[in-house]
Scaffold this active site. Structure first.
Site, PDB file in Angstrom:
ATOM      1  N   HIS A 193      -6.936   7.886  28.397  1.00  0.00           N
ATOM      2  CA  HIS A 193      -8.118   7.621  29.256  1.00  0.00           C
ATOM      3  C   HIS A 193      -9.269   6.909  28.557  1.00  0.00           C
ATOM      4  O   HIS A 193     -10.440   7.226  28.615  1.00  0.00           O
ATOM      5  CB  HIS A 193      -8.999   9.006  29.548  1.00  0.00           C
ATOM      6  CG  HIS A 193      -7.857   9.961  30.199  1.00  0.00           C
ATOM      7  ND1 HIS A 193      -8.252  11.550  30.033  1.00  0.00           N
ATOM      8  CD2 HIS A 193      -6.458   9.937  30.524  1.00  0.00           C
ATOM      9  CE1 HIS A 193      -7.042  12.008  30.732  1.00  0.00           C
ATOM     10  NE2 HIS A 193      -6.218  11.031  30.846  1.00  0.00           N
ATOM     11  N   HIS A 235      -3.707  24.565  32.131  1.00  0.00           N
ATOM     12  CA  HIS A 235      -4.306  23.570  32.394  1.00  0.00           C
ATOM     13  C   HIS A 235      -3.468  22.593  33.119  1.00  0.00           C
ATOM     14  O   HIS A 235      -2.244  22.214  32.812  1.00  0.00           O
ATOM     15  CB  HIS A 235      -4.732  22.950  31.069  1.00  0.00           C
ATOM     16  CG  HIS A 235      -5.873  21.675  31.412  1.00  0.00           C
ATOM     17  ND1 HIS A 235      -6.440  21.265  32.469  1.00  0.00           N
ATOM     18  CD2 HIS A 235      -5.960  20.645  30.346  1.00  0.00           C
ATOM     19  CE1 HIS A 235      -7.071  20.245  32.279  1.00  0.00           C
ATOM     20  NE2 HIS A 235      -6.603  19.827  31.094  1.00  0.00           N
ATOM     21  N   GLU A 244      -3.637  19.232  33.808  1.00  0.00           N
ATOM     22  CA  GLU A 244      -3.573  17.851  33.623  1.00  0.00           C
ATOM     23  C   GLU A 244      -2.346  17.530  32.998  1.00  0.00           C
ATOM     24  O   GLU A 244      -1.434  18.386  32.437  1.00  0.00           O
ATOM     25  CB  GLU A 244      -4.450  17.418  32.617  1.00  0.00           C
ATOM     26  CG  GLU A 244      -4.667  15.761  32.465  1.00  0.00           C
ATOM     27  CD  GLU A 244      -5.889  15.483  31.841  1.00  0.00           C
ATOM     28  OE1 GLU A 244      -6.614  16.111  31.039  1.00  0.00           O
ATOM     29  OE2 GLU A 244      -6.248  14.100  31.748  1.00  0.00           O
ATOM     30  N   ASP A 299      -0.595  15.748  31.025  1.00  0.00           N
ATOM     31  CA  ASP A 299       0.012  15.674  29.796  1.00  0.00           C
ATOM     32  C   ASP A 299       0.471  17.134  29.369  1.00  0.00           C
ATOM     33  O   ASP A 299       1.127  17.400  28.439  1.00  0.00           O
ATOM     34  CB  ASP A 299      -1.150  15.366  28.757  1.00  0.00           C
ATOM     35  CG  ASP A 299      -2.391  15.894  28.949  1.00  0.00           C
ATOM     36  OD1 ASP A 299      -2.823  16.352  29.799  1.00  0.00           O
ATOM     37  OD2 ASP A 299      -3.103  15.984  27.578  1.00  0.00           O
ATOM     38  N   HIS A 304     -10.582  21.590  29.567  1.00  0.00           N
ATOM     39  CA  HIS A 304     -11.601  20.449  29.823  1.00  0.00           C
ATOM     40  C   HIS A 304     -11.652  19.941  31.192  1.00  0.00           C
ATOM     41  O   HIS A 304     -12.459  19.070  31.662  1.00  0.00           O
ATOM     42  CB  HIS A 304     -11.003  19.199  28.874  1.00  0.00           C
ATOM     43  CG  HIS A 304     -10.591  17.908  29.674  1.00  0.00           C
ATOM     44  ND1 HIS A 304      -9.305  17.391  29.598  1.00  0.00           N
ATOM     45  CD2 HIS A 304     -11.453  16.931  29.641  1.00  0.00           C
ATOM     46  CE1 HIS A 304      -9.606  16.279  30.024  1.00  0.00           C
ATOM     47  NE2 HIS A 304     -10.715  15.855  30.078  1.00  0.00           N
ATOM     48  N   ASP A 322      -6.557  22.577  25.487  1.00  0.00           N
ATOM     49  CA  ASP A 322      -7.254  21.264  24.991  1.00  0.00           C
ATOM     50  C   ASP A 322      -8.189  21.677  23.772  1.00  0.00           C
ATOM     51  O   ASP A 322      -8.594  20.939  23.040  1.00  0.00           O
ATOM     52  CB  ASP A 322      -7.921  20.564  26.082  1.00  0.00           C
ATOM     53  CG  ASP A 322      -7.039  19.892  26.980  1.00  0.00           C
ATOM     54  OD1 ASP A 322      -5.912  19.442  26.388  1.00  0.00           O
ATOM     55  OD2 ASP A 322      -7.352  19.393  27.945  1.00  0.00           O
ATOM     56  N   TYR A 349     -11.910  13.623  18.538  1.00  0.00           N
ATOM     57  CA  TYR A 349     -11.366  14.331  19.949  1.00  0.00           C
ATOM     58  C   TYR A 349     -12.579  15.002  20.553  1.00  0.00           C
ATOM     59  O   TYR A 349     -12.930  14.974  21.722  1.00  0.00           O
ATOM     60  CB  TYR A 349     -10.289  15.372  19.560  1.00  0.00           C
ATOM     61  CG  TYR A 349      -9.577  16.102  20.788  1.00  0.00           C
ATOM     62  CD1 TYR A 349      -8.351  15.834  21.314  1.00  0.00           C
ATOM     63  CD2 TYR A 349     -10.358  17.276  21.096  1.00  0.00           C
ATOM     64  CE1 TYR A 349      -7.927  16.301  22.383  1.00  0.00           C
ATOM     65  CE2 TYR A 349      -9.700  17.919  22.094  1.00  0.00           C
ATOM     66  CZ  TYR A 349      -8.291  17.671  22.573  1.00  0.00           C
ATOM     67  OH  TYR A 349      -8.029  18.319  23.715  1.00  0.00           O
ATOM     68  N   HIS A 397      -2.708  20.140  21.534  1.00  0.00           N
ATOM     69  CA  HIS A 397      -2.693  18.648  20.835  1.00  0.00           C
ATOM     70  C   HIS A 397      -3.057  18.794  19.532  1.00  0.00           C
ATOM     71  O   HIS A 397      -4.004  19.768  18.922  1.00  0.00           O
ATOM     72  CB  HIS A 397      -3.852  17.770  21.328  1.00  0.00           C
ATOM     73  CG  HIS A 397      -3.624  17.396  22.826  1.00  0.00           C
ATOM     74  ND1 HIS A 397      -2.491  16.564  23.546  1.00  0.00           N
ATOM     75  CD2 HIS A 397      -4.370  17.734  23.839  1.00  0.00           C
ATOM     76  CE1 HIS A 397      -2.700  16.458  24.612  1.00  0.00           C
ATOM     77  NE2 HIS A 397      -3.839  17.249  25.057  1.00  0.00           N
TER      78      HIS A 397
HETATM   79 FE1  FEO Z   1      -7.173  17.853  29.794  1.00  0.00          FE
HETATM   80 FE2  FEO Z   1      -4.616  17.474  27.254  1.00  0.00          FE
HETATM   81  O1  FEO Z   1      -5.505  17.488  28.805  1.00  0.00           O
END
Ligand code: FEO
Length: 408
Positions: free
Chosen positions: A28, A82, A84, A86, A148, A167, A195, A228
């Site tokens: 992003h 979450h 998203e 990923d 997030h 996240d 991050y 992550h």
């Molecule tokens: Fe908000 Fe790792 O995605």
């Protein structure tokens, strides 16, 4: 010989079954120079649970890692903390393959999954504080809205003392090591800060609320497993304290000078601004010509800075495109408690400085003074005005932060 993707045991009853993305360089608009990981966790309680999945292109790696421990069909519950992509890109295919008894998400998570996948998959909604019985353990869920996305939640495994934080508390860092203490400490803090600065910063008030709430939940958090980067095993309190500091945005006596230049006029002005800052007593000045600095480098340096000075020539009545890029990115990240100022050269219409002052003000940055605009090439008097701008910023920065910045 083909590649082998084995699970890694990261706690008595938890296996890491995620994927390492060595090649990712753009998340992003965030320059992820060291790649990332998509962490998914297999929990071997009486009820077998998969917590989160991975980006779609890594589905086979995840399935192979799961299969290295158990028959994937034994997974009864998939938790989606979450939506998203990923973390959910491979969720539909995983559900298709495993056919779990239930898929669990927050209320906003269930809605977001439906809006992503346009499916008829039933999703069991869990509320803030709700516990899911796993037989010889339980998962308790906590809302983490906007950390997030609106759907984000945390899951706490009892009695193991593991917080699956999605996240939050993560970082984009691909590595063969799975635990933070196995990596260089400075690198881990640097990537966690990067991050935070590029992803979590806009939600700092929510971070503060979460950190204030955690001790009231009577959890015995012995490990934090984000989605992550490495797991916080040896000292999970370290990342919580770092988040507390970053979220407070108290800032330091440090200035960031960002600029781009057409014919070196704005570059000369930036050097004079820096002289003014240093001459005014600021030891930590980060000079970031956009020819060689990425927007996410700038955001990272701004994380603990007290002042942001931005220089841009006027190009076709607008600010320079590279400066516009950084300013748009920074505005979205909503840094708080910053001083700022602008400077720049122009040919026939001094638009860039006016626009920069307006953008800084819209960002909530307190202007030290009106920006310095110089026609064509700065002469000695113009450079002196730039030095004065740097010195005035230094004086206000020192007034705000009487203590020098800690040495890095
Ligand atoms: Fe908000 Fe790792 O995605």
């Amino acid at each position: 010989m083909s590649e082998v993707f084995n699970a890694i045991q990261v706690a008595d009853r938890v296996f890491w079954v995620g994927a390492i993305d060595w090649e990712l360089r753009d998340f992003h608009g965030y320059l992820t120079s060291r790649g990332t990981t998509y962490n998914a966790y297999l929990v071997l309680t009486d009820q077998v649970v998969l917590i989160d999945t991975v980006k779609a292109s890594f589905k086979d790696q995840m399935m192979e890692r799961i299969a290295s421990v158990i028959d994937p069909a034994r997974i009864q519950t998939i938790v989606s903390n979450h939506s998203e992509l990923d973390h959910t890109g491979s969720l539909p295919a995983t559900i298709e393959r495993i056919r779990p008894e239930r898929v669990v998400a927050s209320g906003p998570g269930a809605k977001a999954l439906k809006e992503h996948f346009h499916w008829n998959q039933p999703v069991q909604v869990v509320k803030d504080g709700e516990k899911l019985d796993l037989g010889n353990g339980s998962l308790q869920f906590f809302e983490a809205r906007m950390l997030h996305w609106p759907d984000s939640q945390l899951a706490y495994l009892e009695p193991d003392g593991i917080l699956f934080s999605n996240d939050v508390f993560g970082m984009h860092l691909a590595s063969t090591e799975r635990f933070a203490e196995q990596l260089d400490c400075a690198l881990v803090i640097q990537e966690a800060a990067r991050y935070y600065a590029n992803i979590i910063l806009p939600y700092s008030k929510k971070v503060t609320r979460l950190i204030e709430k955690l001790p009231t939940l009577s959890l015995d958090i012995r490990q934090i497993m984000p989605d992550h980067g490495p797991i916080w095993r040896q000292d999970p309190g370290q990342i919580v304290e770092l988040y507390r500091t970053w979220a407070a945005q108290q800032r330091t006596r440090k200035a960031v000078v960002v600029y781009d230049t057409m014919w070196q006029s704005t570059a000369k002005m930036s050097r004079a601004v820096v002289e003014g800052l240093v001459g005014g007593g600021i030891d930590q000045v980060r000079v970031m010509p956009l020819e060689g600095s990425h927007r996410s480098d700038v955001a990272t340096e701004v994380l603990d800075a007290g002042a942001l000075l931005v220089g841009s020539p006027t190009l076709n009545n607008e600010i320079y495109p590279t400066v516009a890029d950084v300013m748009t990115y920074l505005k979205g990240l909503s840094p708080a408690n910053l001083l700022g100022a602008s400077f720049g050269s122009y040919g026939w219409s001094p638009q860039s400085v006016k626009q920069l002052d307006r953008m800084l003000t819209e960002m909530g940055v307190q202007l030290v003074s009106e920006g310095v605009a110089v026609q064509y090439v700065p002469d000695a008097a113009a450079l002196e005005r730039c030095r004065a701008l740097g010195a005035a910023t230094a004086a206000q920065l020192i007034e705000r932060h009487p203590e020098p910045s800690p040495a890095e």
